[in-house]
Design a protein around this motif. Structure first.
Motif, PDB file in Angstrom:
ATOM      1  N   LEU A   5      48.417  65.183  82.765  1.00 41.84           N
ATOM      2  CA  LEU A   5      47.228  64.344  82.684  1.00 41.84           C
ATOM      3  C   LEU A   5      46.823  64.191  81.222  1.00 41.84           C
ATOM      4  N   TYR A   6      46.526  62.951  80.846  1.00 42.15           N
ATOM      5  CA  TYR A   6      46.074  62.630  79.489  1.00 42.15           C
ATOM      6  C   TYR A   6      44.874  61.700  79.600  1.00 42.15           C
ATOM      7  N   TYR A   7      44.157  61.592  78.486  1.00 48.31           N
ATOM      8  CA  TYR A   7      42.958  60.752  78.441  1.00 48.31           C
ATOM      9  C   TYR A   7      43.085  59.758  77.299  1.00 48.31           C
ATOM     10  N   VAL A   8      42.787  58.511  77.615  1.00 56.32           N
ATOM     11  CA  VAL A   8      42.920  57.410  76.672  1.00 56.32           C
ATOM     12  C   VAL A   8      41.555  56.776  76.508  1.00 56.32           C
ATOM     13  N   ASN A   9      41.153  56.530  75.254  1.00 60.00           N
ATOM     14  CA  ASN A   9      39.955  55.736  75.029  1.00 60.00           C
ATOM     15  C   ASN A   9      40.349  54.544  74.170  1.00 60.00           C
ATOM     16  N   LEU A  10      39.622  53.485  74.308  1.00 60.27           N
ATOM     17  CA  LEU A  10      39.977  52.258  73.600  1.00 60.27           C
ATOM     18  C   LEU A  10      39.017  51.959  72.455  1.00 60.27           C
ATOM     19  N   ASN A  11      38.386  52.998  71.934  1.00 60.17           N
ATOM     20  CA  ASN A  11      37.562  52.879  70.742  1.00 60.17           C
ATOM     21  C   ASN A  11      38.506  52.575  69.576  1.00 60.17           C
ATOM     22  N   PRO A  12      38.261  51.495  68.812  1.00 55.24           N
ATOM     23  CA  PRO A  12      39.199  51.124  67.742  1.00 55.24           C
ATOM     24  C   PRO A  12      39.465  52.224  66.721  1.00 55.24           C
ATOM     25  N   ILE A  13      38.517  53.122  66.528  1.00 53.00           N
ATOM     26  CA  ILE A  13      38.707  54.179  65.535  1.00 53.00           C
ATOM     27  C   ILE A  13      39.710  55.222  66.017  1.00 53.00           C
ATOM     28  N   SER A  19      44.863  61.996  74.304  1.00 56.10           N
ATOM     29  CA  SER A  19      44.529  63.416  74.282  1.00 56.10           C
ATOM     30  C   SER A  19      44.785  64.074  75.624  1.00 56.10           C
ATOM     31  N   ASN A  20      45.085  65.357  75.589  1.00 54.47           N
ATOM     32  CA  ASN A  20      45.211  66.091  76.833  1.00 54.47           C
ATOM     33  C   ASN A  20      43.887  66.770  77.199  1.00 54.47           C
ATOM     34  N   VAL A  21      42.838  66.475  76.418  1.00 52.43           N
ATOM     35  CA  VAL A  21      41.509  67.023  76.643  1.00 52.43           C
ATOM     36  C   VAL A  21      40.512  65.872  76.809  1.00 52.43           C
ATOM     37  N   ARG A  22      39.715  65.958  77.853  1.00 55.12           N
ATOM     38  CA  ARG A  22      38.682  64.947  78.090  1.00 55.12           C
ATOM     39  C   ARG A  22      37.559  65.142  77.075  1.00 55.12           C
ATOM     40  N   VAL A  23      37.072  64.031  76.507  1.00 53.84           N
ATOM     41  CA  VAL A  23      35.947  64.059  75.576  1.00 53.84           C
ATOM     42  C   VAL A  23      34.683  63.776  76.376  1.00 53.84           C
ATOM     43  N   ASN A  24      33.737  64.669  76.329  1.00 50.75           N
ATOM     44  CA  ASN A  24      32.494  64.465  77.072  1.00 50.75           C
ATOM     45  C   ASN A  24      31.490  63.708  76.216  1.00 50.75           C
ATOM     46  N   ASP A  25      31.710  62.410  76.088  1.00 50.61           N
ATOM     47  CA  ASP A  25      30.828  61.535  75.330  1.00 50.61           C
ATOM     48  C   ASP A  25      30.417  60.409  76.261  1.00 50.61           C
ATOM     49  N   LEU A  28      31.535  56.834  75.494  1.00 54.39           N
ATOM     50  CA  LEU A  28      32.958  56.572  75.349  1.00 54.39           C
ATOM     51  C   LEU A  28      33.587  56.421  76.728  1.00 54.39           C
ATOM     52  N   ILE A  29      34.292  55.338  76.940  1.00 54.55           N
ATOM     53  CA  ILE A  29      34.984  55.126  78.205  1.00 54.55           C
ATOM     54  C   ILE A  29      36.390  55.695  78.057  1.00 54.55           C
ATOM     55  N   GLU A  30      36.706  56.671  78.902  1.00 52.03           N
ATOM     56  CA  GLU A  30      38.035  57.267  78.897  1.00 52.03           C
ATOM     57  C   GLU A  30      38.758  56.912  80.187  1.00 52.03           C
ATOM     58  N   TYR A  31      40.043  56.696  80.050  1.00 48.86           N
ATOM     59  CA  TYR A  31      40.884  56.423  81.202  1.00 48.86           C
ATOM     60  C   TYR A  31      41.861  57.574  81.345  1.00 48.86           C
ATOM     61  N   GLU A  32      41.998  58.076  82.562  1.00 47.25           N
ATOM     62  CA  GLU A  32      42.909  59.185  82.836  1.00 47.25           C
ATOM     63  C   GLU A  32      44.253  58.628  83.281  1.00 47.25           C
ATOM     64  N   ILE A  33      45.314  59.138  82.670  1.00 50.59           N
ATOM     65  CA  ILE A  33      46.666  58.718  83.039  1.00 50.59           C
ATOM     66  C   ILE A  33      47.511  59.955  83.346  1.00 50.59           C
ATOM     67  N   ALA A  34      48.570  59.739  84.085  1.00 50.50           N
ATOM     68  CA  ALA A  34      49.581  60.773  84.335  1.00 50.50           C
ATOM     69  C   ALA A  34      50.879  60.250  83.745  1.00 50.50           C
ATOM     70  N   ALA A  35      51.399  60.961  82.746  1.00 51.14           N
ATOM     71  CA  ALA A  35      52.572  60.450  82.032  1.00 51.14           C
ATOM     72  C   ALA A  35      53.475  61.591  81.591  1.00 51.14           C
ATOM     73  N   THR A  36      54.755  61.255  81.464  1.00 49.32           N
ATOM     74  CA  THR A  36      55.700  62.190  80.850  1.00 49.32           C
ATOM     75  C   THR A  36      55.457  62.137  79.338  1.00 49.32           C
ATOM     76  N   GLU A  37      56.053  63.046  78.620  1.00 49.35           N
ATOM     77  CA  GLU A  37      55.916  63.055  77.154  1.00 49.35           C
ATOM     78  C   GLU A  37      56.435  61.746  76.563  1.00 49.35           C
ATOM     79  N   GLU A  38      57.545  61.236  77.088  1.00 44.78           N
ATOM     80  CA  GLU A  38      58.124  59.982  76.588  1.00 44.78           C
ATOM     81  C   GLU A  38      57.196  58.793  76.890  1.00 44.78           C
TER      82      GLU A  38
END
Length: 116
Positions: A5-13, A19-25, A28-38
């Motif tokens: 599980l990883y977390y993606v945010n689309l903040n331009p900065i 990240s593999n850690v959720r940001v509690n902001d 900030l809109i975070e999207y959770e994904i399930a992905a291999t390292e590749e």
């Protein structure tokens, strides 16, 4: 290969870092994904590429921004990239992420079919 599980945010900065850690902001809109390292690496490459076209430094210090055709081309290129980002988010997303993306109508109907 196992998916993590990883977390993606689309903040331009910070858009190009997954990240593999959720940001509690709350702002900030975070999207959770399930992905291999590749898959994660490929997605980060896509995010960097799209983010690079958001604000290109060369356009800030030139008169190019007065050329509406060039500006429109830049906007279109960025929008196409963001469409690719949302498609990839949907493909890798958890059920919650897929529901968020559907809710805000960020995909074409064809993009939600399996195998895209």
């Amino acid at each position: 290969m196992d998916k993590q599980l990883y977390y993606v945010n689309l903040n331009p900065i910070s858009m190009d870092t997954i990240s593999n850690v959720r940001v509690n902001d709350g702002q900030l809109i975070e999207y959770e994904i399930a992905a291999t390292e590749e898959e994660k690496k490929q997605f980060e490459d896509l995010l960097r590429q799209v983010n690079k076209h958001d604000v290109e430094l060369g356009n800030l210090f030139s008169f190019r921004h007065f050329d509406e055709r060039a500006g429109d081309a830049d906007k279109n290129e960025f929008q196409v990239g963001m469409n690719d980002v949302y498609e990839r988010l949907y493909q890798l997303g958890t059920e919650e992420t897929k529901a968020k993306i559907k809710e805000i109508n960020l995909l074409n109907e064809d993009d939600t079919e399996p195998g895209i």
